[in-house]
Every structure is written in structure tokens, then in C-alpha cells.
Design a protein around this motif. Structure first.
Motif, PDB file in Angstrom:
ATOM      1  N   ALA A  12       0.828  -1.208   0.000  1.00 26.93           N
ATOM      2  CA  ALA A  12       0.000   0.000   0.000  1.00 26.93           C
ATOM      3  C   ALA A  12       0.859   1.254   0.000  1.00 26.93           C
ATOM      4  O   ALA A  12       1.920   1.308   0.639  1.00 26.93           O
ATOM      5  CB  ALA A  12      -0.927  -0.001   1.213  1.00 26.93           C
ATOM      6  N   VAL A  13       0.395   2.265  -0.718  1.00 26.38           N
ATOM      7  CA  VAL A  13       1.080   3.559  -0.790  1.00 26.38           C
ATOM      8  C   VAL A  13       0.022   4.656  -0.843  1.00 26.38           C
ATOM      9  O   VAL A  13      -1.164   4.389  -1.041  1.00 26.38           O
ATOM     10  CB  VAL A  13       1.974   3.665  -2.049  1.00 26.38           C
ATOM     11  CG1 VAL A  13       3.090   2.634  -2.020  1.00 26.38           C
ATOM     12  CG2 VAL A  13       1.124   3.505  -3.305  1.00 26.38           C
ATOM     13  N   GLN A  14       0.479   5.882  -0.673  1.00 23.02           N
ATOM     14  CA  GLN A  14      -0.417   7.020  -0.887  1.00 23.02           C
ATOM     15  C   GLN A  14      -0.311   7.454  -2.332  1.00 23.02           C
ATOM     16  O   GLN A  14       0.790   7.623  -2.870  1.00 23.02           O
ATOM     17  CB  GLN A  14      -0.052   8.182   0.044  1.00 23.02           C
ATOM     18  CG  GLN A  14      -1.023   9.362  -0.053  1.00 23.02           C
ATOM     19  CD  GLN A  14      -0.698  10.469   0.933  1.00 23.02           C
ATOM     20  OE1 GLN A  14       0.403  10.500   1.506  1.00 23.02           O
ATOM     21  NE2 GLN A  14      -1.629  11.376   1.142  1.00 23.02           N
ATOM     22  N   SER A  15      -1.455   7.632  -2.968  1.00 21.15           N
ATOM     23  CA  SER A  15      -1.485   7.951  -4.392  1.00 21.15           C
ATOM     24  C   SER A  15      -0.754   9.256  -4.701  1.00 21.15           C
ATOM     25  O   SER A  15      -0.900  10.254  -3.999  1.00 21.15           O
ATOM     26  CB  SER A  15      -2.946   8.066  -4.846  1.00 21.15           C
ATOM     27  OG  SER A  15      -3.025   8.441  -6.207  1.00 21.15           O
ATOM     28  N   GLY A  16       0.055   9.230  -5.749  1.00 17.26           N
ATOM     29  CA  GLY A  16       0.740  10.426  -6.222  1.00 17.26           C
ATOM     30  C   GLY A  16       2.019  10.767  -5.493  1.00 17.26           C
ATOM     31  O   GLY A  16       2.589  11.840  -5.718  1.00 17.26           O
ATOM     32  N   THR A  17       2.512   9.878  -4.651  1.00 18.03           N
ATOM     33  CA  THR A  17       3.693  10.172  -3.841  1.00 18.03           C
ATOM     34  C   THR A  17       4.959   9.535  -4.417  1.00 18.03           C
ATOM     35  O   THR A  17       4.908   8.672  -5.292  1.00 18.03           O
ATOM     36  CB  THR A  17       3.504   9.649  -2.403  1.00 18.03           C
ATOM     37  OG1 THR A  17       3.358   8.213  -2.452  1.00 18.03           O
ATOM     38  CG2 THR A  17       2.268  10.252  -1.758  1.00 18.03           C
ATOM     39  N   THR A  18       6.095   9.956  -3.863  1.00 23.62           N
ATOM     40  CA  THR A  18       7.360   9.358  -4.267  1.00 23.62           C
ATOM     41  C   THR A  18       7.466   7.929  -3.743  1.00 23.62           C
ATOM     42  O   THR A  18       8.190   7.106  -4.312  1.00 23.62           O
ATOM     43  CB  THR A  18       8.548  10.195  -3.748  1.00 23.62           C
ATOM     44  OG1 THR A  18       8.368  10.454  -2.338  1.00 23.62           O
ATOM     45  CG2 THR A  18       8.645  11.519  -4.488  1.00 23.62           C
TER      46      THR A  18
END
Length: 299
Positions: free
Chosen positions: A187-193
Motif C-alpha cells: 500500500a502507498v499514498q497515491s501520487g507520492t514518491t
């Protein structure tokens, strides 16, 4: 920022039409008197003109503009402690965190009142680029060449790397390699590095893009996801405070720097913010804020 209200008056038709017309003319005339007559040399007092004039400001000889007079409107995804968050039961007006404190201190120096707006991370840069809705984007934005094509960045105010988080019980010697399979959800935050890093370094994993890092951490804790990746200071803070059964199993040395996002159409605001931040750095305010929110001086 808000459009001028338009009032619609509906009159009865076919009943004393001449009387109502006369009344309408009289009201219009009284309205002109109440508003005041302009002298021949005055510019029309339109709402747009008045707003544009009132939004002009200056700091230490640097001229800039803001969307609203006396305000610094700041867009942020306020779910990223300890950088920015909203206390339980509160609103964006009560936002807190290191980044919030820095922006508020800068706004005070500029003679402006900060107004925080909670929005999704990936709409901030497009909105600032478009202009007219907010003055500043403050949401742990890593300064990148790609983003600099869209907006301006202030001078860096914090260094960061990425952190890969898993359940402590699932920690292995090479976590990235162990996750590099379609059966593993990261899982990641959308639009992040962090999202970009996963795409490049764990390409075979199933990438899950979410609205914020809290969702990602909660998903790992519940077993919905195998891991998550986000900015190291935030991951460390969350593991030490709210998610103690999780841990940063890999510190990823990406060498990133955060900057505040400003429209390319307002270079004066970028310059004024840089000047104010340097003053806060010189007088020890930034050191105090870092000790408050991180427990140590980071830069």
C-alpha cells in the motif's frame, strides 16, 4: 474566492404591471444612491477589481499576492502525523503538526492569517497550478524535476527518505525481495514518491494506491496488505505511537527534500516565504519546532 450572490426577484404578472415597473425603477435609483456615485476618474468598483487590489501584499520589500486579503490559504492532506493532522473531533482549522507549525509561523511573519483546507494529496499541485483557489500547498511534497515543471517550490525545509513498513512478526532480511510477487499487496499514498519507488523497485508486487498513509498503515495492521511505503519520518512516528505492532523494516535512502508548493504566477510569494523561513531558522524557531514534533533537531 466566493462568487457574489445573485438575487432573483419574481413579480406577479398581469396585476398592476405599471405599478410594479414604477416601483422597480424607484428601487434601482435608490440602490445607486446607496452605493454611492463614482467620480469621473474612478475605475469601476467591480468585485474582481476590489479583490485583486486587496490581495496585494509585501514583505521586506518583496511584493506578492494572495487569493484573499489578509489570508494565506493552504491546501494539505491533513492525515500525515507528525507533519500535519487534525485532532479527533476537530476540523482543518485546528490542524497541528510540524509542517503546520512552520507554515503558521511563516504566515505570522508575512502578516497573514493561515487558513488550512483538507484535500486529497494528488489534487493539490493541479489546483495550485491553476490558481485562484489557494496560495500554498503544504503536504510533505518532495521537490522533483517533474513537479517543478508544474509549480514552483520554496527552499527545502526538511530532508527525508522512504520507509518500508511491515508487521514486526513478518520482518525478514530482504523485505523488498520477499514482497516482489503478485501475491503480495503493498500500500502507498497515491501520487507520492513512495508510490514511484514501489513501482520501480518492487514491480511484481500488487500496488494498492490509497488516499493517505493512515489507511495504508491500518491495512497492514489488519492484514489486508503485506506492507506499505511512505516518508520515513511519518512511518517512524506512526510505528512508535499508534501502530506498535508494525515496524520500519527497511529505511530507503532516497535523499528527498520537502518544499512548499506555490504557483509559478506568484514568484514574489515564493521569495517572501523563503525570506521568512530563513529568519525562523536564524532565530531558533525551526529548531524549537523540530524538538517539539520530532524530539530532535533534524536539519
Amino acid at each position: 474566492m466566493k462568487p457574489t450572490p445573485v438575487h432573483t426577484v419574481t413579480t406577479a404578472r398581469r396585476v398592476r404591471r405599471g405599478f410594479f415597473v414604477a416601483v422597480a425603477v424607484l428601487v434601482a435609483c435608490l440602490g445607486l444612491v446607496a452605493c454611492g456615485a463614482s467620480s469621473p476618474g474612478d475605475a469601476p468598483a467591480t468585485g474582481d477589481t476590489a479583490a485583486a487590489d486587496s490581495a496585494k501584499a509585501s514583505y521586506n520589500g518583496t511584493d506578492f499576492t494572495t487569493v484573499q486579503e489578509g489570508k494565506l490559504i493552504v491546501m494539505s492532506d491533513l492525515a500525515y502525523p507528525p507533519l500535519e493532522s487534525i485532532p479527533e473531533g476537530k476540523t482543518a482549522a485546528d490542524a497541528e503538526g510540524y509542517e503546520v507549525a512552520v507554515v503558521n509561523a511563516i504566515a505570522k511573519k508575512l502578516g497573514l492569517t493561515p487558513e488550512w483546507q483538507q484535500v486529497k494529496f494528488d489534487i493539490i499541485i493541479p489546483t495550485i497550478k491553476q490558481g485562484g483557489k489557494a496560495d500554498l500547498g503544504a503536504s510533505a511534497f518532495t521537490i522533483t524535476d517533474e513537479r517543478k515543471e508544474e509549480v514552483d517550490f520554496t527552499d527545502p525545509y526538511l530532508d527525508s527518505n522512504q520507509g518500508l513498513v511491515m508487521k514486526s512478526a513478518d520482518a525478514v532480511a530482504d523485505p523488498a525481495a520477499s514482497l516482489n510477487t503478485p501475491d503480495c499487496k503493498v500500500a502507498v499514498q497515491s501520487g507520492t514518491t513512495g508510490e514511484a519507488w514501489v513501482k520501480e523497485n518492487i514491480p511484481n508486487a500488487t500496488l494498492v494506491s490509497l488516499d493517505d498513509a493512515i489507511q495504508a498503515m491500518t491495512g497492514v495492521q489488519s492484514g489486508l496488505y503485506n506492507a506499505c511505503v511512505a516518508d520515513l519520518p511519518v512511518m517512524q512516528y506512526l510505528c512508535n505511537s499508534s501502530y506498535q505492532d508494525l515496524e520500519v523494516v527497511s529505511e530507503i535512502p532516497t535523499g528527498e527534500q520537502y518544499g512548499f508548493v506555490v504557483s509559478k504566477d506568484d514568484p514574489g510569494l515564493t521569495a517572501a516565504i523563503n525570506t521568512a523561513y530563513q529568519e525562523l531558522l536564524d532565530d531558533g524557531t525551526i529548531k524549537e519546532l523540530q524538538l517539539t514534533w520530532f524530539g530532535e533537531e533534524l536539519s
